[in-house]
Design a protein around this motif. Structure first.
Motif, PDB file in Angstrom:
ATOM      1  N   GLY A 114      96.491-147.694-109.794  1.00 44.05           N
ATOM      2  CA  GLY A 114      96.341-147.093-108.229  1.00 44.05           C
ATOM      3  C   GLY A 114      97.072-145.659-107.988  1.00 44.05           C
ATOM      4  O   GLY A 114      96.570-144.951-107.438  1.00 44.05           O
ATOM      5  N   THR A 115      98.064-145.381-108.961  1.00 47.20           N
ATOM      6  CA  THR A 115      98.842-144.406-108.722  1.00 47.20           C
ATOM      7  C   THR A 115      97.768-143.245-109.453  1.00 47.20           C
ATOM      8  O   THR A 115      97.870-141.989-108.871  1.00 47.20           O
ATOM      9  CB  THR A 115     100.311-144.252-109.697  1.00 47.20           C
ATOM     10  N   TYR A 116      97.095-143.546-110.392  1.00 50.10           N
ATOM     11  CA  TYR A 116      96.552-142.434-111.259  1.00 50.10           C
ATOM     12  C   TYR A 116      95.541-142.046-110.046  1.00 50.10           C
ATOM     13  O   TYR A 116      94.880-140.750-109.988  1.00 50.10           O
ATOM     14  CB  TYR A 116      95.797-142.804-112.368  1.00 50.10           C
ATOM     15  N   SER A 117      94.753-142.939-109.550  1.00 47.62           N
ATOM     16  CA  SER A 117      93.621-142.524-108.722  1.00 47.62           C
ATOM     17  C   SER A 117      93.775-141.655-107.680  1.00 47.62           C
ATOM     18  O   SER A 117      93.073-140.768-106.958  1.00 47.62           O
ATOM     19  CB  SER A 117      92.663-143.846-108.364  1.00 47.62           C
ATOM     20  N   PHE A 118      95.288-141.706-107.157  1.00 54.10           N
ATOM     21  CA  PHE A 118      95.516-140.935-105.942  1.00 54.10           C
ATOM     22  C   PHE A 118      95.370-139.604-106.334  1.00 54.10           C
ATOM     23  O   PHE A 118      94.743-138.870-105.582  1.00 54.10           O
ATOM     24  CB  PHE A 118      96.972-141.243-105.570  1.00 54.10           C
ATOM     25  N   PHE A 119      95.548-139.217-107.545  1.00 51.97           N
ATOM     26  CA  PHE A 119      95.826-137.729-107.939  1.00 51.97           C
ATOM     27  C   PHE A 119      94.286-137.067-108.329  1.00 51.97           C
ATOM     28  O   PHE A 119      94.133-135.909-108.514  1.00 51.97           O
ATOM     29  CB  PHE A 119      96.774-137.753-109.271  1.00 51.97           C
ATOM     30  N   THR A 120      93.416-137.975-108.446  1.00 55.93           N
ATOM     31  CA  THR A 120      91.957-137.476-108.323  1.00 55.93           C
ATOM     32  C   THR A 120      91.278-137.174-107.356  1.00 55.93           C
ATOM     33  O   THR A 120      90.074-136.405-107.127  1.00 55.93           O
ATOM     34  CB  THR A 120      91.095-138.585-109.211  1.00 55.93           C
ATOM     35  N   HIS A 121      92.077-137.297-106.050  1.00 59.48           N
ATOM     36  CA  HIS A 121      91.359-136.871-104.827  1.00 59.48           C
ATOM     37  C   HIS A 121      91.842-135.594-104.398  1.00 59.48           C
ATOM     38  O   HIS A 121      92.664-135.351-103.409  1.00 59.48           O
ATOM     39  CB  HIS A 121      91.642-137.793-103.825  1.00 59.48           C
ATOM     40  N   THR A 122      91.379-134.497-104.875  1.00 56.79           N
ATOM     41  CA  THR A 122      91.664-133.233-104.865  1.00 56.79           C
ATOM     42  C   THR A 122      90.753-132.108-105.210  1.00 56.79           C
ATOM     43  O   THR A 122      89.985-132.275-106.105  1.00 56.79           O
ATOM     44  CB  THR A 122      93.156-132.541-105.282  1.00 56.79           C
ATOM     45  N   GLN A 123      90.643-130.939-104.476  1.00 60.50           N
ATOM     46  CA  GLN A 123      89.820-129.737-104.806  1.00 60.50           C
ATOM     47  C   GLN A 123      90.257-128.845-105.320  1.00 60.50           C
ATOM     48  O   GLN A 123      89.951-127.849-105.803  1.00 60.50           O
ATOM     49  CB  GLN A 123      89.124-129.301-103.435  1.00 60.50           C
ATOM     50  N   LEU A 124      91.787-129.135-105.393  1.00 57.94           N
ATOM     51  CA  LEU A 124      92.627-127.589-106.091  1.00 57.94           C
ATOM     52  C   LEU A 124      92.846-127.852-107.510  1.00 57.94           C
ATOM     53  O   LEU A 124      93.301-126.729-108.112  1.00 57.94           O
ATOM     54  CB  LEU A 124      94.099-127.873-105.171  1.00 57.94           C
ATOM     55  N   ILE A 125      92.425-128.867-108.187  1.00 57.06           N
ATOM     56  CA  ILE A 125      92.368-128.932-109.365  1.00 57.06           C
ATOM     57  C   ILE A 125      91.123-128.774-109.909  1.00 57.06           C
ATOM     58  O   ILE A 125      90.159-129.604-109.816  1.00 57.06           O
ATOM     59  CB  ILE A 125      93.238-129.986-110.205  1.00 57.06           C
ATOM     60  N   GLY A 126      90.843-127.811-110.820  1.00 54.38           N
ATOM     61  CA  GLY A 126      89.469-127.549-111.550  1.00 54.38           C
ATOM     62  C   GLY A 126      89.132-128.335-112.684  1.00 54.38           C
ATOM     63  O   GLY A 126      89.788-129.465-112.857  1.00 54.38           O
ATOM     64  N   LEU A 135     101.154-134.970-100.293  1.00 52.55           N
ATOM     65  CA  LEU A 135     100.041-134.208 -99.315  1.00 52.55           C
ATOM     66  C   LEU A 135     100.529-133.299 -98.962  1.00 52.55           C
ATOM     67  O   LEU A 135      99.809-131.958 -98.495  1.00 52.55           O
ATOM     68  CB  LEU A 135     100.014-135.327 -98.045  1.00 52.55           C
ATOM     69  N   GLY A 136     101.930-132.920 -98.616  1.00 47.19           N
ATOM     70  CA  GLY A 136     102.486-131.674 -98.001  1.00 47.19           C
ATOM     71  C   GLY A 136     102.367-130.637 -99.055  1.00 47.19           C
ATOM     72  O   GLY A 136     101.985-129.448 -98.689  1.00 47.19           O
ATOM     73  N   LEU A 137     102.640-131.038-100.333  1.00 49.97           N
ATOM     74  CA  LEU A 137     102.578-130.097-101.330  1.00 49.97           C
ATOM     75  C   LEU A 137     100.923-129.582-101.616  1.00 49.97           C
ATOM     76  O   LEU A 137     100.739-128.290-101.696  1.00 49.97           O
ATOM     77  CB  LEU A 137     102.905-130.746-102.593  1.00 49.97           C
ATOM     78  N   GLU A 138     100.190-130.360-101.469  1.00 54.43           N
ATOM     79  CA  GLU A 138      98.693-129.971-101.693  1.00 54.43           C
ATOM     80  C   GLU A 138      98.299-128.959-100.285  1.00 54.43           C
ATOM     81  O   GLU A 138      97.768-127.879-100.572  1.00 54.43           O
ATOM     82  CB  GLU A 138      97.654-131.152-101.502  1.00 54.43           C
ATOM     83  N   TYR A 139      98.688-129.342 -99.289  1.00 54.52           N
ATOM     84  CA  TYR A 139      98.398-128.306 -98.084  1.00 54.52           C
ATOM     85  C   TYR A 139      99.017-127.058 -98.296  1.00 54.52           C
ATOM     86  O   TYR A 139      98.550-126.394 -97.956  1.00 54.52           O
ATOM     87  CB  TYR A 139      98.826-129.157 -96.875  1.00 54.52           C
ATOM     88  N   ALA A 140     100.408-127.097 -98.638  1.00 56.41           N
ATOM     89  CA  ALA A 140     100.975-125.740 -98.997  1.00 56.41           C
ATOM     90  C   ALA A 140     100.202-125.062 -99.994  1.00 56.41           C
ATOM     91  O   ALA A 140     100.213-123.671 -99.731  1.00 56.41           O
ATOM     92  CB  ALA A 140     102.346-126.000 -99.273  1.00 56.41           C
ATOM     93  N   ILE A 141      99.843-125.607-101.053  1.00 55.94           N
ATOM     94  CA  ILE A 141      99.176-124.754-102.164  1.00 55.94           C
ATOM     95  C   ILE A 141      97.977-124.430-101.663  1.00 55.94           C
ATOM     96  O   ILE A 141      97.410-123.205-101.937  1.00 55.94           O
ATOM     97  CB  ILE A 141      99.172-125.683-103.269  1.00 55.94           C
ATOM     98  N   ALA A 142      97.209-125.216-100.923  1.00 51.93           N
ATOM     99  CA  ALA A 142      95.880-124.614-100.318  1.00 51.93           C
ATOM    100  C   ALA A 142      95.821-123.614 -99.302  1.00 51.93           C
ATOM    101  O   ALA A 142      95.189-122.866 -99.451  1.00 51.93           O
ATOM    102  CB  ALA A 142      95.230-126.041 -99.550  1.00 51.93           C
ATOM    103  N   ARG A 143      97.150-123.739 -98.588  1.00 54.37           N
ATOM    104  CA  ARG A 143      97.363-122.560 -97.802  1.00 54.37           C
ATOM    105  C   ARG A 143      97.494-121.099 -98.422  1.00 54.37           C
ATOM    106  O   ARG A 143      97.273-120.308 -98.096  1.00 54.37           O
ATOM    107  CB  ARG A 143      98.452-122.784 -96.685  1.00 54.37           C
TER     108      ARG A 143
END
Length: 408
Positions: A162-174, A19-27
């Protein structure tokens, strides 16, 4: 003395790390608006509660898997590498129908709707799963040992699933090129979480997209998704988020005046439910929100509470097998009350003062239990009650929390 630790606990810091990595990349990309403070707090709160309560039921379901396999399995499927592929496909196929029915039947949508409340889309949304949804999902998984897949294999595949589905919840990956034709990608799952009319009830798969193409529920991402419900929830209340839809169903059944009509409502489609019912219930059941600006001090206070819940969940999970029933009950009560408190803070509700008193009483009781000191408990109770009767403390509490004068 050897301690039996539950290393599943380390999933919790891993979640916050990604979550922190996603937020850092988004910023870094100038997309920090993909996160909103209130939504993220609400999402994480729901996730903590689910992980907390699931500890009490997961073992029971694993035991049920073994019971079904040992007594009712139709076949005994060997542990071979082609079987693992078949099991993964079977798991995703069952997920597709569990997920689809969760959107098409009111009583199941009531458990799943919480996952779709968020009007943002990031890794925090993956945490929005209720315990009731987890129970329904595990009942569907019972089909796998019934068919003859060994429970140990089923459990291992469910971890991957369950682990795979976690990584599909993002807008940073096209979009991911040719993988879009095989897998559920973030692009496909963004469609599923969108409330655009063309995106409704689409892309139910969890790993593979070909189930949706086979059963006519596929939609590729075209227009910019608008996330959340078609009729957004007007509250961040922890309790209201969990139970509002069942209140709506109960009210719809009451208004129907007929058992047959009530059954049609309960097992009917969500889109056929009168959408004005929620508005009526929100006006009658939810206290009015106070006008309030979110200050730095308020966010620090709320963040500390959520951090305490996360640390409490990690510790409770890690030492779960070492705790007795009384200790578990105290910890669960403290964390759940704190999560309810976080929701009430987001709603700026004044009754959280009394929730704080309840939390203090439970904390004192727990400390007394650990120290085996009934005298400390009695002294603590008296102290808390004295504090609770001092109106000045109440004013001071709200002035601190909301950074404003408490309205008389």
């Amino acid at each position: 003395m050897d301690h039996k630790l539950n290393f599943v606990a380390f999933i919790i810091p891993a979640f916050f790390l990604f979550l922190g990595l996603e937020y850092a990349i988004a910023r870094k990309r100038g997309k920090s608006k993909l996160f909103t403070y209130e939504n993220s707090i609400a999402n994480i709160s729901v996730g903590i509660a689910e992980r907390l309560l699931n500890l009490l039921i997961t073992g029971s379901f694993y035991g049920l898997f073994y019971y079904i396999y040992e007594h009712y399995a139709l076949f005994i499927i060997p542990n071979r590498w082609p079987v693992w592929i078949a099991l993964l496909l079977a798991t995703d196929f069952i997920w597709y129908w569990y997920h689809r029915l969760g959107h098409e039947i009111n009583v199941m949508w009531g458990a799943h709707i919480v996952h779709h409340h968020s009007e943002e889309f990031n890794y925090t949304v993956s945490a929005r799963i209720t315990t009731l949804q987890a129970i329904i999902r595990n009942l569907f998984w019972c089909i796998l040992p019934f068919l003859g897949f060994h429970p140990a294999m089923v459990i291992a595949i469910l971890v991957v699933h369950g682990t795979y589905s976690f990584f599909t919840h993002t807008q940073l990956i096209g979009k991911l090129g040719w993988l879009e034709y095989i897998l559920i990608t973030p692009s496909h799952h963004r469609v599923h979480h969108a409330s655009n009319e063309k995106y409704l009830n689409k892309n139910y798969g969890d790993i593979f997209i070909f189930w949706d193409k086979l059963f006519g529920t596929f939609q590729k991402e075209e227009d910019e998704p608008v996330y959340g419900l078609t009729h957004p929830l007007k509250s961040h209340s922890f309790l209201w988020q969990h139970f509002h839809y069942y209140f709506e169903l109960a009210e719809a059944c009451r208004r129907s005046g007929s058992l047959l009509k009530s059954l049609k409502i309960i097992f009917g489609r969500p889109e056929d439910l009168d959408q004005t019912i929620r508005e009526d219930l929100e006006r009658s059941l939810l206290p009015a929100r106070r006008n309030f600006r979110s200050t730095f001090r308020f966010k620090v206070y709320l963040n500390l509470q959520l951090l305490a819940c996360a640390l409490g969940l990690f510790s409770f999970t890690l030492f779960f097998f070492e705790l007795n029933a009384i200790e578990s009950a105290f910890i669960i009560a403290l964390i759940l009350i704190t999560l309810i408190n976080c929701g009430a803070l987001l709603e700026q509700q004044e009754w959280i003062y009394f929730l704080e008193i309840a939390r203090l009483l439970i904390a004192c009781a727990y400390i007394s239990y650990l120290g085996e000191s009934f005298g400390f408990f009695c002294v603590s109770i008296i102290g808390v009650l004295i504090i609770a009767t001092i109106n000045a403390f109440e004013k001071m509490y709200f002035r601190f929390v909301y950074d404003t004068e408490y309205d008389e």
